[in-house]
Design an enzyme around this catalytic site. Structure first.
Site: not given
Lengths: 191, 840
Positions: A111, A133
């Protein structure tokens, strides 16, 4: 040519100790085959920029040393990456070893590049949640995202077993941060 | 190759998407455009780089347009994942394109973070080398049962001629439009200009509901705007109260960048123990795991406890809420009927023991002590300084029980004074972005439907099932899957469109028009489907019109904090596909209407500016400025880049000033300018629950979204990376319910019911298939599925009887029920993770 100043001058120094060591590790590990490098430019430090022309074969661990649920770190293919190999105790897609349960992946979340070191959950065979995240990756399924925000699977290192030796033979997927695994995958991990 | 010598070929054999190990980088002279993500209401800002195929940038900062050295460091937002790259046509020539989150963003997705949906949005663009190859490219006419290419001129002739015939001979109410509510100002303006203003038909509904009108009517009756908050309020808040949506799954960046990053304690209301539920508990918040359909009782109990303890915001209530007399004088019948003063609210809540802590525990299953704790956290429990509280809600709340649930949560916001101030807000989170800038007013006076003598918007699905719609123009949605009791819509379309004579037997335009008119006069219906891809609704269409979409035209719209941005054209539309506004304008001109002579989308944008005046979307000041300066509206908006500007916009000397949050002056959208309390009638909810609840071996079959996918998957079934995760629809089922039915993860299930209420209140059969995902994320008695997976209609077991919600004519989408039966197994355990999705 203003865009490519690094290719304008000749490297003044030979490959440094570090790049020669990488070269030798890669070359030695491949046994029969030798990893080929191409000098494509010259770094600001005067050292040559090397690009690998193919994935080397590199010994990364011994079957007999792996304990279920305990990731073992290794660098591959160029020497600056952080990867892990782990015995899941449960068969996995493209797993190796007698139980087909040994798999290897990059530690960098695809990510935004946060390191997943220390996040393996053996109960679920999951890497994550990523501390940044919260993405989780299923190690039985090619590092596929279970829940999360990464736009590709966790890059998987292709493995080969010969006797007690586990070799890395390639990378499936692009390492976070790289534009090309072979050209510029030497990502420094900041944990 | 030995079995253990693994690599690419074996990965492909396993059926997963082949991952690339390199990505082209943009050269320094690549063209840069800005766009926002197409999908969720957060609408992260993206930068787009396009360059001719024959060029490529290098890994040094001065060799690429990103200005960074590769490898890129973590959290810089400058990395290009292979799924951020594609190849497209630009002015007829092949180009590389990369679409990456704006690493320089200071709003929304600060620092270039993104979700899994938007992160891979480059894969949306048409590229015949990818699964997007089946984009609709030419108009199609169904001739002898098969869709055949025809010219645009013929297609728009047919739509115009058939439309005129229906309106002249069967009246406006027989002529309908069903369209997305969100797909850009320019398109919505053109569509509503034709539908509302020129034809004047009330047979007009958005993608998600059988009728136009307010989706959160009980909330709106408080006088508070449904999108009043700014994302920064989430970060400013001490306490976040979240109901009806898992924001990590569905409004990802709002969660990671704003909600979680601010450190607020989260009170999370959901029958499922999702990621956000687990996150809330881990960080000192609460998960109120209520029984399905009991929100009204829960919020009424929290508010009653707050009032009993004297923890309400007394100053706000004293100065800024309406008296009974003021409510009685409101011009809106709903407010007069349901509006309450503070005293009226207190009296109602005291009148029913359901709203005591113990009574609510009995109904909702949430322990009384947790309800008390929630009230205390929200108010500070009488402490000198009140915590700043933000309340956020979405479809799990308002598609369960529409009017009452939205009223109940509105009361919570008003009693806390959580509105109009930094870190103090109550707002919808949104399901999609806000593109609904309509032209003129919905012609409610012509609607055939009313509630207690008051006109309400027309239930277009019911009207169609009753055989009264003779022409329906479906624009950008899958009606079949989107409607409750999907099988009734399928049966109706088959009977009225495909099985009513005559069918079209010739490509000749005049013949086709004559045959379609004759079918209409025989009591049948003509269906036009305007789309980017075929879906199940297309199977019933007489005419298919190929649309151009996001990235193929310059468009504008707002996100959920009213941030207006330009979505630039990046690539050529495929084939002859045209933007929706252009198709509608050509038909309107052929129908003889004036006012559809726009040369481009910018002209519509500027015309729509005047229509936005006074609304939360008001961008009239921007248009007035460009017109005074002889510029174009889209060009000025482009200068605002990914930051955009928050509407309403006002002019201040030649500058444009945005509005981060609404109601900062603490005036509200009521006649008195004060906020109202609203009666959240538990008795009405209870009666509806009694009708809709599972009995015997039935289970609740509720539904929602997952982070990998969006809406009806129009892009996502064509995105190998996303669809490898969800190769078919799934049903989460608790281990207890699974073992009672001999079900394991990976088994193929049928979910069926023979008592699904259809649009006219009859009970009929409905079912869909899904793979079992056994998980304690759902409690016993409750199953959960994706809400709109192609060919697996979760809505097939949902009641379509809007007489159960007569105030607003909304479906009870979240209250499906059915028996769950194992009908086989699949090979998906080999290919797809069934691991827990709520690990923190």
């Amino acid at each position: 040519m203003l865009n490519e100043p690094r290719r304008e001058h000749i490297c003044l120094s030979p490959p440094s100790e570090r790049s020669r060591r990488e070269f030798l590790i890669a070359a030695g590990a491949t046994g029969a085959g030798v990893a080929a490098f191409l000098i494509v430019g010259c770094g600001d430090d005067g050292e040559p920029d090397l690009v690998m022309l193919g994935y080397p074969r590199q010994r990364i661990a011994a079957l007999s040393e792996l304990r279920q649920g305990e990731p073992v770190d290794f660098a591959y293919p160029a020497g600056g990456e952080q990867n892990f190999v782990v015995k899941l105790g449960e068969a996995a897609q493209i797993g190796v070893g007698p139980e087909e349960d040994i798999v290897a992946f990059s530690y960098l979340c695809t990510h935004m590049g946060c390191p997943l070191i220390g996040q393996y959950k053996d109960e679920h065979k999951i890497m994550g949640p990523c501390p940044c995240h919260f993405t989780t990756f299923d190690l039985r399924h090619n590092g596929m995202v279970v829940l999360g925000q990464a736009t590709q699977n966790l890059p998987q290192i292709a493995l080969l077993v010969e006797g007690d030796d586990i070799y890395a033979t390639g990378v499936i997927g692009l390492f976070y941060g790289a534009g090309s695994n072979l050209r510029d995958a030497r990502v420094e991990v900041r944990s | 190759m030995s079995k253990r010598d693994t690599g690419r070929s074996e990965v492909l054999a396993a059926g997963i998407a082949e991952p690339a190990d390199q990505v082209p980088l943009p050269p320094p002279d690549a063209k840069v455009s800005t766009i926002a993500c197409e999908y969720c209401p957060v609408a992260c800002g993206y930068k787009v780089y396009t360059w001719p195929l024959e060029k490529e940038g290098g890994p040094a900062a001065d060799e690429n347009a990103l200005g960074v050295d590769f490898p890129v460091q973590q959290l810089t937002g400058k990395w290009v994942s292979p799924n951020m790259h594609n190849v497209v046509q630009v002015d007829g020539r092949p180009h590389h394109v990369i679409i990456i989150p704006d690493g320089d963003a200071t709003v929304v997705n600060v620092g270039g973070t993104h979700s899994v949906r938007g992160g891979a949005i480059a894969q949306k663009l048409y590229n015949p080398q990818t699964p997007t190859v089946d984009r609709l490219q030419v108009p199609l006419l169904r001739v002898r049962g098969t869709l055949q290419p025809i010219s645009w001129d013929a297609a728009t002739d047919i739509v115009a001629e058939v439309s005129k015939h229906v309106i002249e001979n069967h009246g406006e109410l027989a002529w309908g439009i069903k369209r997305y509510s969100y797909q850009f100002y320019e398109n919505i303006y053109a569509i509503t200009k034709l539908g509302y203003e020129k034809v004047g038909s009330p047979n007009h509904a958005p993608h998600h509901a059988p009728a136009e009108g307010d989706d959160v009517p009980g909330f709106s009756d408080t006088g508070i705007d449904a999108f009043s908050a700014a994302f920064e309020d989430d970060k400013e808040a001490d306490v976040l109260f979240i109901s009806g949506s898992d924001p990590y799954e569905t409004k990802t960046v709002r969660f990671t960048t704003w909600m979680a990053a601010g450190g607020a304690k989260i009170i999370y209301v959901d029958p499922r123990k999702t990621f956000t539920a687990a996150f809330a508990e881990q960080r000192g918040g609460l998960h109120l795991q209520l029984k399905l359909g009991t929100d009204t009782a829960l919020y009424n109990a929290i508010v009653r406890h707050i009032i009993e303890q004297g923890w309400e915001d007394k100053d706000f209530i004293e100065e800024h809420t309406s008296s009974a007399d003021e409510i009685a004088q409101d011009g809106k019948w709903r407010r007069r009927m349901f509006g309450l003063s503070f005293e009226g609210l207190r009296a109602y809540l005291q009148s029913d023991d359901a709203f005591t802590l113990e009574g609510a525990e009995q109904i909702t299953g949430v322990p009384a002590d947790k309800i008390r704790q929630a009230a205390e956290m929200l108010t500070g429990g009488g402490a000198a300084e009140r915590p700043k509280t933000v309340i956020l809600f979405e479809k799990g709340l308002y598609w369960s029980h529409n009017y009452e649930n939205t009223a109940a949560i509105g009361n919570l916001g008003v009693v806390l004074g959580s509105v109009g101030r930094p870190g103090r807000a109550i707002s919808r989170m949104g399901g999609h972005q806000r593109g609904g800038q309509s032209a003129g007013k919905y012609p409610i006076d012509k609607s055939p439907h009313e509630f207690q003598g008051n006109k309400i918007e027309m239930d277009t699905d019911r009207w169609t099932v009753e055989g009264k719609t003779r022409f329906m123009w479906v624009i950008g949605l899958n009606w079949v899957g989107a409607a409750a009791c999907s099988q009734q819509i399928i049966d109706t379309l088959r009977r009225l469109v495909l099985e009513t004579e005559p069918q079209v037997t010739s490509e000749d335009t005049a013949t086709a028009i004559a045959q379609l008119k004759e079918r209409i006069d025989n009591g049948g219906m003509v269906l036009v489907h305007q789309e980017i891809y075929e879906n199940e609704t297309t199977e019933f269409a007489d005419l298919v019109l190929p649309a151009a979409t996001w990235g193929e035209e310059n468009f504008a719209r707002n996100n959920a904090e009213r941030r207006l941005r330009l979505y630039e054209r990046i690539a050529d539309p495929p084939g002859e596909a045209r933007p929706d506004w252009q198709i509608v304008a050509e038909v309107a001109r052929k129908m003889g209407f004036d006012g559809f002579d726009w040369a481009d989308s910018n002209e519509i944008f500027e015309e729509a500016g005047a229509a936005s005046k006074g609304s939360r979307r008001d961008f009239s000041a921007l248009v007035e400025k460009v017109q005074a300066e002889g510029r174009r509206g889209h060009d000025l908006l482009r200068e605002f880049g990914t930051t955009g500007i928050q509407t309403p916009i006002r002019g201040d000397g030649g500058d444009l000033v945005g509005t981060p949050r609404l109601h900062e002056d603490l005036t509200f959208k009521t006649a008195s300018g004060k906020a109202n309390f609203v009666k959240a009638d538990w008795a009405a909810v209870k009666a509806r629950n009694d009708l809709l609840a599972p009995v015997g071996d039935e289970l609740w079959v509720t539904n929602g979204r997952v982070n990998h996918l969006w809406n009806n998957l129009f892009d996502f079934t064509r995105r190998p990376y996303a669809i490898q995760r969800w190769p078919m629809n799934f049903l989460e089922i608790n281990p207890e319910d699974a073992s009672a039915r001999d079900i394991e993860s990976g088994d193929l299930l049928r979910i069926e019911s023979d008592r699904v209420r259809n649009q006219v209140g009859e009970e009929i059969q409905g079912s869909f298939e899904a793979v079992a995902y056994v998980s304690d994320i759902v409690p016993p008695g409750v199953t959960w599925t994706y809400f709109h997976y192609p060919k697996s209609h979760a809505n097939a077991v949902v009641s379509a009887d809007t007489s159960l919600q007569p105030i607003s004519l909304r479906y009870n989408f979240k209250l499906g029920r059915g028996r769950v039966v194992k009908i086989g197994t699949t090979d998906l355990r080999e290919r797809m993770p069934f691991a827990p999705r709520n690990l923190v």
